[in-house]
Write an enzyme that holds these catalytic residues in place. Structure first.
Site, mmCIF file in Angstrom:
data_model
loop_
_atom_site.group_PDB
_atom_site.id
_atom_site.type_symbol
_atom_site.label_atom_id
_atom_site.label_comp_id
_atom_site.label_asym_id
_atom_site.label_seq_id
_atom_site.Cartn_x
_atom_site.Cartn_y
_atom_site.Cartn_z
ATOM 1 N N ASN A 109 0.856 -1.196 0.000
ATOM 2 C CA ASN A 109 0.000 0.000 0.000
ATOM 3 C C ASN A 109 0.881 1.232 0.000
ATOM 4 O O ASN A 109 2.042 1.184 0.417
ATOM 5 C CB ASN A 109 -0.870 -0.005 1.263
ATOM 6 C CG ASN A 109 -1.817 1.175 1.323
ATOM 7 O OD1 ASN A 109 -2.419 1.560 0.317
ATOM 8 N ND2 ASN A 109 -1.959 1.769 2.496
ATOM 9 N N HIS A 111 0.851 5.136 1.554
ATOM 10 C CA HIS A 111 0.139 5.935 2.563
ATOM 11 C C HIS A 111 0.798 7.315 2.653
ATOM 12 O O HIS A 111 2.034 7.412 2.691
ATOM 13 C CB HIS A 111 0.211 5.219 3.923
ATOM 14 C CG HIS A 111 -0.517 5.961 4.994
ATOM 15 N ND1 HIS A 111 -1.891 5.989 5.071
ATOM 16 C CD2 HIS A 111 -0.066 6.730 6.016
ATOM 17 C CE1 HIS A 111 -2.244 6.739 6.096
ATOM 18 N NE2 HIS A 111 -1.158 7.199 6.687
ATOM 19 N N SER A 138 4.846 6.745 2.533
ATOM 20 C CA SER A 138 5.454 5.433 2.806
ATOM 21 C C SER A 138 4.811 4.379 1.923
ATOM 22 O O SER A 138 3.583 4.354 1.780
ATOM 23 C CB SER A 138 5.196 5.002 4.256
ATOM 24 O OG SER A 138 5.531 6.015 5.173
ATOM 25 N N ASP A 147 -2.353 0.307 8.330
ATOM 26 C CA ASP A 147 -1.103 1.052 8.114
ATOM 27 C C ASP A 147 0.016 0.616 9.061
ATOM 28 O O ASP A 147 0.768 1.454 9.594
ATOM 29 C CB ASP A 147 -1.357 2.574 8.263
ATOM 30 C CG ASP A 147 -2.386 3.080 7.259
ATOM 31 O OD1 ASP A 147 -2.443 2.529 6.148
ATOM 32 O OD2 ASP A 147 -3.137 4.013 7.583
HETATM 33 C C1 GRF Z 1 -3.091 8.740 -1.984
HETATM 34 O O1 GRF Z 1 -2.903 9.851 -1.166
HETATM 35 C C2 GRF Z 1 -2.559 7.511 -1.286
HETATM 36 O O2 GRF Z 1 -1.489 7.771 -0.449
HETATM 37 C C3 GRF Z 1 -3.745 7.062 -0.472
HETATM 38 O O3 GRF Z 1 -4.856 7.330 -1.288
HETATM 39 C C4 GRF Z 1 -4.546 8.396 -2.176
HETATM 40 C C5 GRF Z 1 -4.844 7.922 -3.554
HETATM 41 O O4 GRF Z 1 -4.697 8.951 -4.495
HETATM 42 N N1 GRF Z 1 -3.626 5.686 -0.067
HETATM 43 P P1 GRF Z 1 -4.808 8.630 -6.045
HETATM 44 O O5 GRF Z 1 -6.176 7.996 -6.259
HETATM 45 O O6 GRF Z 1 -3.699 7.723 -6.413
HETATM 46 O O7 GRF Z 1 -4.703 9.969 -6.715
#
Ligand code: GRF
Length: 216
Positions: A109, A111, A138, A147
């Site tokens: 993932n 984050h 991260s 997370d």
């Molecule tokens: C990002 O901020 C990511 O860190 C989080 O969800 C958001 C997704 O943004 N997990 P996108 O759809 O890739 O623009």
């Protein structure tokens, strides 16, 4: 070269998905996106995937009675497609323990914080409201607790006096787009191990290369 077969679950804009599509378009990148899955039929990321000629599938929550039934359907699809690595990219669902166990170390993932700080929703706002001087993003392995899995790679983003929540969110997102493909490359190139719950990167200076210069 056998490329790592990726599945990308999304729920929204898909800007991280786009950065992965762009990376995978390089013939030398060691991974390819096999399927993009969304729980949200309106997710803008689905259009990005279709434009790139990638198979998409929408699996809506309302069609399933329980979370485990939903997750079992996901697993079935990913197994059928021969997926090696699932890269969550803004997928707004919690995954069940059994799903995390089934895809242990094959599920990552991104984050928008420097984990373990600021877990959960609205992480850039959490950092901004807390008056943190640095934030970032991260890429980490997924474990059932939110997370919480081993961190693979991080990028630091300084929070300056003239930053707004919007500017800091954008700077973090920009770094996300840079480090997510890097993390996938590390995995595909078998450059990392997990030892005592921590990721150890072998023969690599990724930790250094991921720190944004605070003067930029
Ligand atoms: C990002 O901020 C990511 O860190 C989080 O969800 C958001 C997704 O943004 N997990 P996108 O759809 O890739 O623009």
């Amino acid at each position: 070269m056998d490329k790592l077969r990726l599945a990308i679950p999304i729920s929204g804009n898909g800007t991280n998905l786009q950065s992965l599509i762009d990376s995978c378009s390089d013939p030398l990148f060691p991974a390819k996106i096999v399927i993009v899955l969304s729980d949200n039929p309106q997710a803008k990321g689905l259009l990005k995937a279709r434009k790139a000629g990638i198979e998409t599938i929408v699996i809506e929550e309302k069609c399933f009675e329980t979370q485990s039934q939903y997750d079992a359907e996901l697993s079935k699809i990913f197994k059928t497609k021969g997926i090696d690595l699932i890269c969550l990219a803004g997928f707004m669902r919690l995954l069940s323990k059994s799903f995390c166990t089934m895809w242990h170390n094959k599920l990552i993932n991104i984050h928008p914080s420097l984990l373990p700080a600021f877990k959960g929703l609205n992480a850039p706002k959490q950092a901004f409201d807390a008056g943190a001087r640095f934030s970032g993003c991260s890429v980490h392995y997924v474990r059932p607790k939110i997370d919480s899995g081993p961190v693979i790679i991080q990028a630091v983003v300084p929070i300056m006096g003239n930053d707004t929540l919007k500017s800091i969110t954008m700077k973090i997102l920009e770094e996300e787009h840079r480090i997510y493909p890097e993390a996938i490359r590390l995995i595909a190139d078998k450059k990392l191990n997990i030892q005592n719950g921590k990721v150890v990167i072998t023969n690599h200076n990724y930790h250094l290369s991921s720190i944004t210069n605070p003067t930029v």
